[in-house]
Design a protein around this motif. Structure first.
Motif: not given
Length: 143
Positions: A23-29
Protein backbone atom coordinates in the motif's frame (compact mmCIF):
# COMPACT_ATOMS: atom_id res chain seq x y z
CA UNK A 1 6.41 -20.86 38.60
CA UNK A 2 6.35 -17.78 36.42
CA UNK A 3 9.19 -17.91 33.91
CA UNK A 4 10.21 -15.45 31.21
CA UNK A 5 9.96 -16.97 27.76
CA UNK A 6 9.85 -15.40 24.28
CA UNK A 7 6.29 -14.25 23.52
CA UNK A 8 4.76 -15.85 20.43
CA UNK A 9 4.70 -13.52 17.43
CA UNK A 10 1.41 -12.93 15.75
CA UNK A 11 1.14 -15.37 12.85
CA UNK A 12 -0.14 -12.76 10.50
CA UNK A 13 2.58 -10.18 11.16
CA UNK A 14 4.48 -10.92 7.93
CA UNK A 15 1.25 -10.91 5.93
CA UNK A 16 0.22 -7.58 7.42
CA UNK A 17 3.64 -6.00 6.84
CA UNK A 18 3.55 -7.14 3.19
CA UNK A 19 0.14 -5.52 2.71
CA UNK A 20 1.21 -2.29 4.40
CA UNK A 21 4.39 -2.17 2.32
CA UNK A 22 2.45 -2.76 -0.92
CA UNK A 23 0.00 0.00 0.00
CA UNK A 24 2.84 2.41 0.86
CA UNK A 25 4.60 1.58 -2.42
CA UNK A 26 1.38 2.24 -4.36
CA UNK A 27 1.26 5.67 -2.70
CA UNK A 28 4.90 6.37 -3.56
CA UNK A 29 6.12 6.04 0.03
CA UNK A 30 9.10 4.14 1.36
CA UNK A 31 8.39 0.61 2.67
CA UNK A 32 8.21 0.20 6.43
CA UNK A 33 11.31 -1.02 8.21
CA UNK A 34 10.21 -3.72 10.64
CA UNK A 35 13.58 -3.46 12.39
CA UNK A 36 14.04 -7.24 12.64
CA UNK A 37 13.72 -6.87 16.40
CA UNK A 38 13.82 -10.03 18.53
CA UNK A 39 10.52 -11.22 19.99
CA UNK A 40 9.44 -9.43 23.10
CA UNK A 41 10.01 -11.25 26.39
CA UNK A 42 6.91 -11.89 28.44
CA UNK A 43 5.81 -13.96 31.41
CA UNK A 44 4.21 -17.36 31.11
CA UNK A 45 3.24 -19.66 33.93
CA UNK A 46 4.92 -23.04 33.69
CA UNK A 47 4.48 -26.15 35.76
CA UNK A 48 7.76 -26.97 37.47
CA UNK A 49 6.20 -29.57 39.76
CA UNK A 50 5.27 -32.10 37.10
CA UNK A 51 7.27 -33.92 34.49
CA UNK A 52 5.55 -31.90 31.78
CA UNK A 53 6.91 -28.32 31.66
CA UNK A 54 5.35 -27.64 28.23
CA UNK A 55 1.73 -27.53 29.44
CA UNK A 56 0.14 -24.15 30.13
CA UNK A 57 -2.29 -22.70 32.65
CA UNK A 58 -5.84 -23.28 31.43
CA UNK A 59 -8.54 -20.93 32.79
CA UNK A 60 -12.10 -22.19 33.07
CA UNK A 61 -14.44 -19.64 34.49
CA UNK A 62 -13.20 -16.97 36.86
CA UNK A 63 -11.42 -19.07 39.47
CA UNK A 64 -10.74 -22.53 38.11
CA UNK A 65 -7.16 -22.93 36.83
CA UNK A 66 -5.07 -25.97 36.07
CA UNK A 67 -2.06 -26.97 34.00
CA UNK A 68 -3.39 -28.59 30.85
CA UNK A 69 -3.37 -29.00 27.10
CA UNK A 70 -6.14 -28.15 24.65
CA UNK A 71 -7.18 -30.06 21.56
CA UNK A 72 -8.31 -27.69 18.80
CA UNK A 73 -10.41 -29.68 16.34
CA UNK A 74 -12.18 -29.31 13.02
CA UNK A 75 -15.22 -31.55 12.64
CA UNK A 76 -17.66 -32.35 9.88
CA UNK A 77 -21.42 -31.77 10.18
CA UNK A 78 -21.82 -35.18 11.88
CA UNK A 79 -19.26 -34.38 14.58
CA UNK A 80 -16.46 -36.57 13.21
CA UNK A 81 -13.02 -35.07 13.82
CA UNK A 82 -11.30 -34.23 10.53
CA UNK A 83 -8.20 -32.47 11.90
CA UNK A 84 -6.77 -31.65 15.32
CA UNK A 85 -3.92 -29.65 16.84
CA UNK A 86 -2.88 -29.94 20.49
CA UNK A 87 -1.47 -26.88 22.28
CA UNK A 88 -0.64 -25.88 25.85
CA UNK A 89 -3.77 -24.88 27.78
CA UNK A 90 -2.96 -21.18 27.64
CA UNK A 91 -3.03 -20.92 23.81
CA UNK A 92 -6.17 -19.12 22.64
CA UNK A 93 -8.36 -20.73 19.99
CA UNK A 94 -7.75 -17.90 17.54
CA UNK A 95 -3.98 -18.52 17.73
CA UNK A 96 -4.37 -22.24 17.00
CA UNK A 97 -6.75 -21.58 14.10
CA UNK A 98 -4.08 -21.24 11.38
CA UNK A 99 -2.66 -24.70 12.05
CA UNK A 100 -6.04 -26.45 12.21
CA UNK A 101 -7.44 -24.57 9.21
CA UNK A 102 -4.31 -25.16 7.14
CA UNK A 103 -4.39 -28.90 7.79
CA UNK A 104 -8.13 -29.05 7.14
CA UNK A 105 -7.96 -27.26 3.78
CA UNK A 106 -4.99 -29.33 2.68
CA UNK A 107 -6.77 -32.60 3.49
CA UNK A 108 -10.28 -31.51 2.50
CA UNK A 109 -10.09 -28.80 -0.20
CA UNK A 110 -13.78 -29.29 -0.98
CA UNK A 111 -14.80 -27.55 2.29
CA UNK A 112 -16.97 -24.54 1.41
CA UNK A 113 -18.24 -23.34 4.79
CA UNK A 114 -16.35 -22.93 8.06
CA UNK A 115 -18.55 -22.78 11.16
CA UNK A 116 -16.80 -21.32 14.20
CA UNK A 117 -17.85 -19.82 17.52
CA UNK A 118 -17.20 -16.25 18.67
CA UNK A 119 -13.60 -16.99 19.80
CA UNK A 120 -12.65 -17.20 16.13
CA UNK A 121 -14.24 -13.88 15.14
CA UNK A 122 -11.04 -11.94 14.45
CA UNK A 123 -10.16 -9.83 11.40
CA UNK A 124 -7.25 -12.15 10.54
CA UNK A 125 -9.40 -15.30 10.57
CA UNK A 126 -12.28 -13.69 8.65
CA UNK A 127 -9.89 -12.38 6.00
CA UNK A 128 -8.11 -15.73 5.64
CA UNK A 129 -11.35 -17.70 5.20
CA UNK A 130 -12.92 -15.17 2.80
CA UNK A 131 -9.75 -14.86 0.70
CA UNK A 132 -9.79 -18.64 0.29
CA UNK A 133 -13.28 -18.35 -1.25
CA UNK A 134 -15.03 -19.94 1.70
CA UNK A 135 -17.87 -18.76 3.92
CA UNK A 136 -17.42 -18.18 7.66
CA UNK A 137 -20.54 -18.83 9.70
CA UNK A 138 -21.45 -19.03 13.36
CA UNK A 139 -23.12 -22.11 14.80
CA UNK A 140 -26.88 -22.15 15.23
CA UNK A 141 -28.38 -23.19 18.51
CA UNK A 142 -30.13 -26.53 18.69
CA UNK A 143 -33.69 -26.33 20.10
Amino acid sequence: MKQEVPAAAKRYQEELLAEVSADREAQGKKPLDDGDEPPEIGGRKRDNTSKDPECGVFHKGEHKRCFAYEAHTACDKNGYVLEAVVTPGNVHESVAFDDVYGKLIQSFPEVETVVADAAYKTPHICKKVFQNGRVLSKPTSVP
